[in-house]
Scaffold this motif. Structure first.
Motif, PDB file in Angstrom:
ATOM      1  N   PRO A 116       0.821  -1.217   0.000  1.00  0.00           N
ATOM      2  CA  PRO A 116       0.000   0.000   0.000  1.00  0.00           C
ATOM      3  C   PRO A 116       0.853   1.266   0.000  1.00  0.00           C
ATOM      4  CG  PRO A 116      -0.808  -1.581   1.618  1.00  0.00           C
ATOM      5  CD  PRO A 116       0.512  -2.092   1.139  1.00  0.00           C
ATOM      6  N   GLY A 117       0.412   2.238  -0.781  1.00  0.00           N
ATOM      7  CA  GLY A 117       1.104   3.510  -0.836  1.00  0.00           C
ATOM      8  C   GLY A 117       2.354   3.525  -1.682  1.00  0.00           C
ATOM      9  N   SER A 118       2.691   2.403  -2.288  1.00  0.00           N
ATOM     10  CA  SER A 118       3.941   2.327  -3.061  1.00  0.00           C
ATOM     11  C   SER A 118       3.888   3.200  -4.314  1.00  0.00           C
ATOM     12  CB  SER A 118       4.266   0.879  -3.428  1.00  0.00           C
ATOM     13  OG  SER A 118       3.178   0.231  -4.043  1.00  0.00           O
ATOM     14  N   HIS A 119       2.675   3.548  -4.769  1.00  0.00           N
ATOM     15  CA  HIS A 119       2.587   4.442  -5.932  1.00  0.00           C
ATOM     16  C   HIS A 119       3.088   5.848  -5.602  1.00  0.00           C
ATOM     17  CE1 HIS A 119      -0.861   5.499  -3.604  1.00  0.00           C
ATOM     18  NE2 HIS A 119      -1.321   6.372  -4.475  1.00  0.00           N
ATOM     19  N   LYS A 155       6.332  -3.558   3.906  1.00  0.00           N
ATOM     20  CA  LYS A 155       5.551  -4.729   4.305  1.00  0.00           C
ATOM     21  C   LYS A 155       4.376  -4.945   3.349  1.00  0.00           C
ATOM     22  CE  LYS A 155       3.014  -6.717   8.220  1.00  0.00           C
ATOM     23  NZ  LYS A 155       3.703  -8.018   8.110  1.00  0.00           N
ATOM     24  N   TYR A 156       4.406  -6.064   2.651  1.00  0.00           N
ATOM     25  CA  TYR A 156       3.310  -6.425   1.759  1.00  0.00           C
ATOM     26  C   TYR A 156       2.130  -6.974   2.562  1.00  0.00           C
ATOM     27  CZ  TYR A 156       5.467  -5.850  -2.845  1.00  0.00           C
ATOM     28  OH  TYR A 156       6.010  -5.317  -3.998  1.00  0.00           O
ATOM     29  N   ILE A 157       0.938  -6.715   2.049  1.00  0.00           N
ATOM     30  CA  ILE A 157      -0.287  -7.239   2.656  1.00  0.00           C
ATOM     31  C   ILE A 157      -0.883  -8.281   1.719  1.00  0.00           C
ATOM     32  CG2 ILE A 157      -2.644  -6.694   3.377  1.00  0.00           C
ATOM     33  CD1 ILE A 157      -1.668  -3.937   4.169  1.00  0.00           C
ATOM     34  N   HIS A 199       2.494  -4.937  -6.611  1.00  0.00           N
ATOM     35  CA  HIS A 199       1.809  -6.138  -6.157  1.00  0.00           C
ATOM     36  C   HIS A 199       2.516  -7.362  -6.722  1.00  0.00           C
ATOM     37  CE1 HIS A 199      -0.103  -4.772  -9.896  1.00  0.00           C
ATOM     38  NE2 HIS A 199      -0.450  -6.015 -10.144  1.00  0.00           N
ATOM     39  N   LYS A 200       2.201  -8.518  -6.189  1.00  0.00           N
ATOM     40  CA  LYS A 200       2.880  -9.743  -6.588  1.00  0.00           C
ATOM     41  C   LYS A 200       2.043 -10.937  -6.159  1.00  0.00           C
ATOM     42  CE  LYS A 200       5.629  -9.918  -2.311  1.00  0.00           C
ATOM     43  NZ  LYS A 200       6.989  -9.988  -1.728  1.00  0.00           N
ATOM     44  N   SER A 201       2.444 -12.123  -6.606  1.00  0.00           N
ATOM     45  CA  SER A 201       1.839 -13.361  -6.112  1.00  0.00           C
ATOM     46  C   SER A 201       2.902 -14.441  -6.078  1.00  0.00           C
ATOM     47  CB  SER A 201       0.650 -13.800  -6.973  1.00  0.00           C
ATOM     48  OG  SER A 201       1.063 -14.130  -8.285  1.00  0.00           O
ATOM     49  N   GLU A 202       2.809 -15.302  -5.083  1.00  0.00           N
ATOM     50  CA  GLU A 202       3.802 -16.361  -4.913  1.00  0.00           C
ATOM     51  C   GLU A 202       3.430 -17.580  -5.745  1.00  0.00           C
ATOM     52  OE1 GLU A 202       6.456 -15.564  -3.315  1.00  0.00           O
ATOM     53  OE2 GLU A 202       5.635 -13.682  -2.540  1.00  0.00           O
ATOM     54  N   ARG A 203       4.357 -18.494  -5.840  1.00  0.00           N
ATOM     55  CA  ARG A 203       4.135 -19.764  -6.528  1.00  0.00           C
ATOM     56  C   ARG A 203       3.011 -20.537  -5.840  1.00  0.00           C
ATOM     57  NH1 ARG A 203       7.509 -22.919  -9.830  1.00  0.00           N
ATOM     58  NH2 ARG A 203       7.176 -25.162  -9.708  1.00  0.00           N
TER      59      ARG A 203
END
Length: 305
Positions: A186-189, A227-229, A247-251
């Motif tokens: 959040p807020g990374s933009h 810290k990612y949520i 944003h991202k997603s894990e395997r």
């Protein structure tokens, strides 16, 4: 058109992302999931070029099958589903990474939920990020059991100048920490500049073009260590993603798939310039479709209609 979002929700989108539980009905979600699996079951493997999809900077897909998929429905395989000789090491239904990239144009069910959906139109009007939004790059992401690939941290606002992307991400199945639920910073933009764009390379294929000097890139790398949520989602939930939020997603390490449907909404010219180097380009037979009809356009900007 009735308002769908509260002001607090609109403010949340402006600062990161927004989860809207149960945006699609149980019936709508089930139909999209069923249709996704039907498309995978019916595509002819014998004529498929075994194109794999990976998101790594140095090993991104870029063959003709991929580059000409912007106005078609095509199928891209998980990297770990194809052996060194190009043979699948599992059944086709468990090998597809994603379907793309014109589902919203060519498939009636996906078109209905994207371009003919009053709730999507209401969201576009409420947020008012765009004057005349268009839709592009629709995909079903499958995240196959045990091999569904990791998608590293990224943002989506590399299409236009100025940046204008808004992601619509619909969970078609339960999304958990084990099967690759999305995570957000959040807020990374506000703290992490966009450092690169995914383009068609002059010599052929695709790659990333750096758009900032090294010192800014280093600053971006440092500011992305927050810290990612993680957002677990239920079938039918919609996540709206500000185009500049990381944003991202894990395997997927579970025994369950994680089907999701997604598309991007951007501003149309002349208010935003769509770069000619972008990997996905509109075609004369399929320009990007407008999300709002004339009455709804008047709600955002009466001078346009």
């Amino acid at each position: 058109m009735p308002e769908l979002l509260t002001q607090d929700q609109i403010d949340q989108i402006s600062s990161s992302y927004l989860l809207l539980p149960g945006f699609l009905s149980t019936e709508e979600t089930a139909k999209l999931l069923q249709r996704s699996k039907q498309l995978i079951s019916e595509f002819p493997l014998e004529t498929h070029p075994r194109t794999k999809f990976t998101t790594g900077d140095d090993n991104h897909v870029g063959d003709d099958y991929f580059l000409t998929s912007g106005d078609k429905i095509r199928f891209f395989l998980e990297e770990d589903a194809v052996d060194k000789d190009g043979r699948l090491n599992r059944e086709k239904e468990k090998a597809v990474n994603k379907i793309g990239h014109a589902l919203h144009e060519l498939d009636p069910l996906f078109r209905k939920v994207t371009l003919e959906n009053p709730k999507v139109q209401a969201v576009a009007c409420d947020i008012a990020m765009h004057v005349d939004p268009v839709a592009l790059q629709s995909m079903v992401i499958c995240k196959q059991p045990e091999i569904g690939g990791e998608v590293g941290e990224h943002n989506d606002s590399y299409y236009t100048d100025p940046p204008s992307a808004l992601g619509f991400w619909f969970a078609l199945e339960q999304c958990t920490p084990l099967n690759g639920a999305l995570s957000f910073l959040p807020g990374s933009h506000l703290t992490t500049p966009i450092t690169k764009r995914f383009i068609r390379l002059p010599e052929g294929g695709t790659g990333f073009e750096k758009i900032v000097p090294p010192e800014v890139e280093a600053q971006a790398a440092e500011s992305s260590k927050g810290k990612y949520i993680l957002e677990a989602c239920s079938p039918g939930d919609l996540v709206l993603i500000h185009g500049s939020v990381l944003h991202k997603s894990e395997r997927n390490t579970s025994s369950h798939t994680r089907f999701a449907y997604t598309f991007h909404m951007i501003e149309s010219p002349p208010r935003a310039l769509y770069d000619a180097k972008n990997w996905l380009q509109p075609t004369p037979s399929m320009p990007f479709s407008h999300v709002l009809n004339e009455p709804n356009l008047k709600l955002i900007n009466p001078a346009l209609a």
